[in-house]
Design an enzyme around this catalytic site. Sequence first.
Site, PDB file in Angstrom:
ATOM      1  N   HIS A 121       1.363   4.669  -2.320  1.00  0.00           N
ATOM      2  CA  HIS A 121       1.010   5.876  -4.160  1.00  0.00           C
ATOM      3  C   HIS A 121       2.407   6.473  -4.224  1.00  0.00           C
ATOM      4  O   HIS A 121       2.963   7.035  -3.508  1.00  0.00           O
ATOM      5  CB  HIS A 121      -0.026   6.435  -3.054  1.00  0.00           C
ATOM      6  N   GLU A 170     -11.355   3.642   5.870  1.00  0.00           N
ATOM      7  CA  GLU A 170     -10.288   4.373   6.041  1.00  0.00           C
ATOM      8  C   GLU A 170     -10.979   5.403   6.791  1.00  0.00           C
ATOM      9  O   GLU A 170     -10.391   5.505   8.408  1.00  0.00           O
ATOM     10  CB  GLU A 170      -9.447   5.086   5.109  1.00  0.00           C
ATOM     11  N   HIS A 205      -9.679   1.000  -1.553  1.00  0.00           N
ATOM     12  CA  HIS A 205      -9.417   1.392  -0.551  1.00  0.00           C
ATOM     13  C   HIS A 205     -10.917   1.675   0.810  1.00  0.00           C
ATOM     14  O   HIS A 205     -11.714   1.589  -0.071  1.00  0.00           O
ATOM     15  CB  HIS A 205      -8.770   3.292  -0.092  1.00  0.00           C
ATOM     16  N   HIS A 240       0.776  -1.052  -0.624  1.00  0.00           N
ATOM     17  CA  HIS A 240      -0.195  -0.005  -0.204  1.00  0.00           C
ATOM     18  C   HIS A 240       0.979   0.749   0.141  1.00  0.00           C
ATOM     19  O   HIS A 240       2.156   1.771   1.124  1.00  0.00           O
ATOM     20  CB  HIS A 240      -0.984   0.301   1.462  1.00  0.00           C
ATOM     21  N   ASP A 288       2.120   3.651   3.023  1.00  0.00           N
ATOM     22  CA  ASP A 288       1.090   4.777   1.905  1.00  0.00           C
ATOM     23  C   ASP A 288       1.426   6.282   1.457  1.00  0.00           C
ATOM     24  O   ASP A 288       1.734   5.973  -0.271  1.00  0.00           O
ATOM     25  CB  ASP A 288      -0.567   5.322   3.163  1.00  0.00           C
ATOM     26  N   ASP A 289       1.977   7.065   1.993  1.00  0.00           N
ATOM     27  CA  ASP A 289       2.390   8.648   1.641  1.00  0.00           C
ATOM     28  C   ASP A 289       2.902   9.049   2.093  1.00  0.00           C
ATOM     29  O   ASP A 289       3.511   9.970   3.587  1.00  0.00           O
ATOM     30  CB  ASP A 289       1.090   9.628   1.103  1.00  0.00           C
TER      31      ASP A 289
HETATM   32  N1  HPA Z   1      -6.261   7.603   1.362  1.00  0.00           N
HETATM   33  C1  HPA Z   1      -7.288   7.701   0.191  1.00  0.00           C
HETATM   34  N2  HPA Z   1      -6.749   8.278  -0.923  1.00  0.00           N
HETATM   35  C2  HPA Z   1      -5.352   8.613  -1.261  1.00  0.00           C
HETATM   36  C3  HPA Z   1      -4.951   7.942  -0.084  1.00  0.00           C
HETATM   37  C4  HPA Z   1      -5.523   7.645   1.517  1.00  0.00           C
HETATM   38  O1  HPA Z   1      -3.924   7.658   2.310  1.00  0.00           O
HETATM   39  N3  HPA Z   1      -3.230   8.320  -0.718  1.00  0.00           N
HETATM   40  C5  HPA Z   1      -3.081   8.844  -1.746  1.00  0.00           C
HETATM   41  N4  HPA Z   1      -4.775   8.375  -2.235  1.00  0.00           N
HETATM   42 ZN    ZN Z   2      -3.691   4.457  -0.493  1.00  0.00          ZN
END
Ligand code: HPA
Ligand code: ZN
Length: 345
Positions: free
Chosen positions: A24, A205, A202, A22, A282-283
Amino acid sequence: MIMHSPPMISSLINALPKAELHIHVEGTLEPELILEFAKKNKVQIPYNSVEEIKKAYRFKNLEDFLNLYYSGLRVLKDEDDFYTLTMNYLERANENNIRHVELSFDPQAHTRRGVKFEDVIEGIHSALKDGKKKYGISWLLILSILRDLSVEDAMQTLSKAEEYKDIIGAIGLDSSEFGNPPSKFKKVFEKAKTLGFHRVAHAGEEGPPSYIHEAIELGVERIDHGIRAIEDEKLMQELGKMRIAFTLCPLSNLKLNVVKSLENYPLREFSKAGIMVTINSDDPPYFGGYINKNYEEVAKALDLKPEEIIEIAKNSIIASFAPERRKREILRKINKVEKNYLDNT
Ligand code: HPA
Ligand code: ZN
């Protein structure tokens, strides 16, 4: 006891070969690169320094983060930029001992501002090929659909994915969750299955547990995040029976106020229910750490035992879409680290 001391846990985490499931690619844009690309491509940004950019990374929620994320990725313009971005991530992935990556990208975030799909995918693909040669990191590319755009837009994007079937391995679903339930994309995910793509989404969340249920109904093979499943005991049991995997991202959840602290992070509850838990970043520059930092912070907060950490690393390989041979190869390496660790403690 010395055995569970933080330095030993950190060195175990680092020594473990892992898969990141996971992540991006646009979310790996470091502040330094934002400045560099903005200058090169003459894109106006509201910052003059790395410090100013970092200061802006305070988010109330997912929406708040996404606004910055989409604003940041405007600096990416040509194939070379996507190559550099991806290579930069792979270098860090290698430092974190990631041996296999399933990398998400958001083509609609680029095509809607006039960047060609071809440039995005060619840049990312060239870097993944070079990264495999240079670091031995195997890969799979996940085309993520922006759920806040229309189904028609998603279908057009899926047609593009079909053209690149030899490069793209899976279809995902991300962006703003509230009001965009998985069921909105039933047609898209059915077509993706017919075309032979793996499917992930996703869910849960920020959105309610019912979104996780809907994602399962869509036929996804993994749930990205899934954290709010903890609110629904019956759903947890169902997910556990399926042995579905969650790609958890602890530092992301903390930064976006999805959880209040990591001390109550429900990783053990998921695991006990039978869900395959994995840890991911994630990011990373936005949320304060790459994969090892995510492992470390959870291990510290929950006082995870070495066996539990090793199990999570194994899960990341088992829950990946890597070919069975590749999975066995990495699992053998994990077993060696495990044996070494047990022999020395
Ligand atoms: N959630 C949803 N969309 C996203 C995320 C995330 O954490 N990171 C990049 N796009
Ligand atoms: Zn994500």
